[in-house]
Design a protein around this motif. Sequence first.
Motif, PDB file in Angstrom:
ATOM      1  N   LYS A 234       0.838  -1.183   0.000  1.00 46.35           N
ATOM      2  CA  LYS A 234       0.000   0.000   0.000  1.00 46.35           C
ATOM      3  C   LYS A 234       0.880   1.243   0.000  1.00 46.35           C
ATOM      4  CE  LYS A 234      -1.406  -2.083   3.872  1.00 46.35           C
ATOM      5  NZ  LYS A 234      -1.024  -3.430   3.521  1.00 46.35           N
ATOM      6  N   GLY A 235       0.288   2.387  -0.309  1.00 45.97           N
ATOM      7  CA  GLY A 235       1.062   3.619  -0.254  1.00 45.97           C
ATOM      8  C   GLY A 235       0.458   4.698  -1.110  1.00 45.97           C
ATOM      9  N   SER A 236       1.144   5.836  -1.170  1.00 41.93           N
ATOM     10  CA  SER A 236       0.656   7.001  -1.901  1.00 41.93           C
ATOM     11  C   SER A 236       1.323   7.147  -3.262  1.00 41.93           C
ATOM     12  CB  SER A 236       0.910   8.266  -1.073  1.00 41.93           C
ATOM     13  OG  SER A 236       2.298   8.408  -0.813  1.00 41.93           O
ATOM     14  N   ASN A 237       2.052   6.126  -3.700  1.00 42.50           N
ATOM     15  CA  ASN A 237       2.780   6.222  -4.965  1.00 42.50           C
ATOM     16  C   ASN A 237       2.039   5.573  -6.125  1.00 42.50           C
ATOM     17  OD1 ASN A 237       3.064   3.635  -3.997  1.00 42.50           O
ATOM     18  ND2 ASN A 237       5.209   3.415  -4.628  1.00 42.50           N
ATOM     19  N   LEU A 238       0.730   5.378  -5.998  1.00 43.47           N
ATOM     20  CA  LEU A 238      -0.049   4.778  -7.076  1.00 43.47           C
ATOM     21  C   LEU A 238      -0.077   5.707  -8.284  1.00 43.47           C
ATOM     22  CD1 LEU A 238      -3.172   3.407  -5.140  1.00 43.47           C
ATOM     23  CD2 LEU A 238      -1.269   2.078  -6.064  1.00 43.47           C
ATOM     24  N   THR A 239      -0.072   5.116  -9.469  1.00 45.54           N
ATOM     25  CA  THR A 239      -0.178   5.884 -10.711  1.00 45.54           C
ATOM     26  C   THR A 239      -1.271   5.283 -11.588  1.00 45.54           C
ATOM     27  OG1 THR A 239       1.527   4.515 -11.769  1.00 45.54           O
ATOM     28  CG2 THR A 239       2.255   6.551 -10.691  1.00 45.54           C
ATOM     29  N   ALA A 240      -1.792   6.090 -12.481  1.00 45.06           N
ATOM     30  CA  ALA A 240      -2.796   5.609 -13.426  1.00 45.06           C
ATOM     31  C   ALA A 240      -2.136   4.755 -14.498  1.00 45.06           C
ATOM     32  CB  ALA A 240      -3.523   6.787 -14.063  1.00 45.06           C
ATOM     33  N   ASP A 241      -2.733   3.630 -14.799  1.00 46.12           N
ATOM     34  CA  ASP A 241      -2.221   2.744 -15.855  1.00 46.12           C
ATOM     35  C   ASP A 241      -3.381   2.418 -16.791  1.00 46.12           C
ATOM     36  OD1 ASP A 241      -1.080   0.884 -17.488  1.00 46.12           O
ATOM     37  OD2 ASP A 241      -0.349  -0.432 -15.887  1.00 46.12           O
ATOM     38  N   PRO A 242      -3.580   3.240 -17.842  1.00 50.96           N
ATOM     39  CA  PRO A 242      -4.727   3.057 -18.745  1.00 50.96           C
ATOM     40  C   PRO A 242      -4.754   1.718 -19.456  1.00 50.96           C
ATOM     41  CG  PRO A 242      -3.709   5.215 -19.052  1.00 50.96           C
ATOM     42  CD  PRO A 242      -2.778   4.414 -18.196  1.00 50.96           C
ATOM     43  N   THR A 243      -3.590   1.046 -19.571  1.00 51.50           N
ATOM     44  CA  THR A 243      -3.525  -0.223 -20.309  1.00 51.50           C
ATOM     45  C   THR A 243      -3.212  -1.410 -19.399  1.00 51.50           C
ATOM     46  OG1 THR A 243      -1.178   0.132 -20.844  1.00 51.50           O
ATOM     47  CG2 THR A 243      -2.806   0.976 -22.403  1.00 51.50           C
ATOM     48  N   TRP A 244      -3.458  -1.275 -18.122  1.00 50.95           N
ATOM     49  CA  TRP A 244      -3.144  -2.328 -17.162  1.00 50.95           C
ATOM     50  C   TRP A 244      -3.903  -3.606 -17.528  1.00 50.95           C
ATOM     51  CZ3 TRP A 244      -4.453  -1.855 -11.194  1.00 50.95           C
ATOM     52  CH2 TRP A 244      -3.911  -2.960 -10.528  1.00 50.95           C
ATOM     53  N   ARG A 245      -3.149  -4.650 -17.843  1.00 52.93           N
ATOM     54  CA  ARG A 245      -3.750  -5.932 -18.212  1.00 52.93           C
ATOM     55  C   ARG A 245      -3.788  -6.848 -16.992  1.00 52.93           C
ATOM     56  NH1 ARG A 245      -1.984  -8.276 -23.938  1.00 52.93           N
ATOM     57  NH2 ARG A 245      -4.114  -9.072 -23.735  1.00 52.93           N
ATOM     58  N   LEU A 246      -4.894  -7.497 -16.821  1.00 57.44           N
ATOM     59  CA  LEU A 246      -5.088  -8.366 -15.666  1.00 57.44           C
ATOM     60  C   LEU A 246      -4.701  -9.791 -16.014  1.00 57.44           C
ATOM     61  CD1 LEU A 246      -6.255  -8.586 -12.743  1.00 57.44           C
ATOM     62  CD2 LEU A 246      -8.435  -9.211 -13.805  1.00 57.44           C
ATOM     63  N   GLY A 247      -3.778 -10.358 -15.230  1.00 55.51           N
ATOM     64  CA  GLY A 247      -3.435 -11.767 -15.392  1.00 55.51           C
ATOM     65  C   GLY A 247      -2.493 -12.051 -16.549  1.00 55.51           C
ATOM     66  N   GLY A 248      -1.824 -13.182 -16.444  1.00 53.11           N
ATOM     67  CA  GLY A 248      -0.963 -13.645 -17.534  1.00 53.11           C
ATOM     68  C   GLY A 248      -1.767 -14.444 -18.537  1.00 53.11           C
ATOM     69  N   VAL A 249      -1.127 -14.713 -19.666  1.00 56.50           N
ATOM     70  CA  VAL A 249      -1.796 -15.448 -20.752  1.00 56.50           C
ATOM     71  C   VAL A 249      -1.491 -16.924 -20.634  1.00 56.50           C
ATOM     72  CG1 VAL A 249      -2.014 -15.730 -23.243  1.00 56.50           C
ATOM     73  CG2 VAL A 249      -1.656 -13.450 -22.270  1.00 56.50           C
ATOM     74  N   VAL A 250      -2.514 -17.750 -20.741  1.00 59.61           N
ATOM     75  CA  VAL A 250      -2.341 -19.195 -20.753  1.00 59.61           C
ATOM     76  C   VAL A 250      -2.503 -19.689 -22.182  1.00 59.61           C
ATOM     77  CG1 VAL A 250      -3.283 -21.405 -20.003  1.00 59.61           C
ATOM     78  CG2 VAL A 250      -3.148 -19.508 -18.399  1.00 59.61           C
ATOM     79  N   THR A 251      -1.538 -20.445 -22.660  1.00 64.85           N
ATOM     80  CA  THR A 251      -1.622 -21.007 -24.002  1.00 64.85           C
ATOM     81  C   THR A 251      -1.873 -22.496 -23.900  1.00 64.85           C
ATOM     82  OG1 THR A 251       0.778 -21.343 -24.079  1.00 64.85           O
ATOM     83  CG2 THR A 251      -0.082 -19.277 -24.981  1.00 64.85           C
ATOM     84  N   HIS A 252      -2.573 -23.008 -24.900  1.00 64.86           N
ATOM     85  CA  HIS A 252      -2.910 -24.446 -24.908  1.00 64.86           C
ATOM     86  C   HIS A 252      -2.418 -25.056 -26.211  1.00 64.86           C
ATOM     87  CE1 HIS A 252      -5.553 -24.080 -21.404  1.00 64.86           C
ATOM     88  NE2 HIS A 252      -5.824 -22.883 -21.899  1.00 64.86           N
ATOM     89  N   GLY A 253      -1.570 -26.063 -26.099  1.00 65.91           N
ATOM     90  CA  GLY A 253      -1.047 -26.705 -27.286  1.00 65.91           C
ATOM     91  C   GLY A 253      -1.857 -27.904 -27.711  1.00 65.91           C
TER      92      GLY A 253
END
Length: 339
Positions: free
Chosen positions: A320-339
């Motif tokens: 936590k803290g006061s150093n938060l910044t706006a991230d307009p392109t913040w992507r949630l989670g990693g990508v799972v690939t299926h072979g």
Amino acid sequence: MRVLGIETSCDETAAAVVLDGRVALSDVVSTQMDIHRRWGGVVPELASRNHVVQVLPVIHEALSRAQVTLADLDGLAVTSGPGLQGALLVGLQVAKSLALATGLPLVGVNHLEGHLLAIRLAADAPEPPFLGLCVSGGHTTLYDVKAYGTYARLGTTRDDAAGEAFDKVARLLGLPYPGGLPIDTLAQTGDPAAIKFPRALRSDDVLDWSFSGLKTAVLTWVQQHGVPTGQALSDLCASFQEAVADALTRKMVLGARRVGAKTLVLCGGVAANSRLRALAEARGRDAGLEVFLPPKRLCTDNGAMIAVAGFQALARGVPKGSNLTADPTWRLGGVVTHG
């Protein structure tokens, strides 16, 4: 734990007080729909300016309805992405100021995590793991929600989000913005099989979506036949809506089979669509899935969902803290690939 959630990522100024991540003591939303309707979509500068005007009164009202003061709170949560840069900054600066003035812990929340966890405010809320289909004006993504704070993207749209497609088709047909509700309303009396619109990326090997071709197909139909009226308009809306709901729910079931999910949560603004809700329940049931649909008021942007996600972040010790910044392109989670 009482958490105040603040949401200003797009065109709703919202705040809510939520108890223990489960009970909304208040949930206040100021919409900008009338401001942006004349333009047929959200104008970022106008959105930011309206947030500046509305954010403090909305927060005050949320505290008042919850019958608490800032001194009664245990934490603050604010959307820090994704979204419109200027809009995000308004909520962030207010939240950081409140944290500095009160000493309350503050966490930044991903807007999409808020949508995924909004179901926690329902009486029969599931616990992770579950599959989350998040469908809105800016996002169409399938998530494997393994645990609170642990998300994997299984598939997403390669172009237009489903909600964006609704808005653009509505504008083409001369219907008001936002386009989801008028299309859904007209579709109630239409024939979903009247016009055969395409479904892109039909391969079972792909969990992504594409709606740009569907949008073009509607445009081509209108160019050939003109903007319809009466029953023909209802038939077109029903056929378009069916194409979207069919594509979304097919991949939903396929994704569940791939990861062995037994529970599905539908969320986001388009989750209020009646046909999508009905088809998700029907196909989920046929596939042996338990499907959870949030109340329609929790589908659209709100502060309560941000407070829920914030509670979970505070509970698991997110820095936590006061150093938060706006991230307009913040992507949630990693990508799972299926072979």
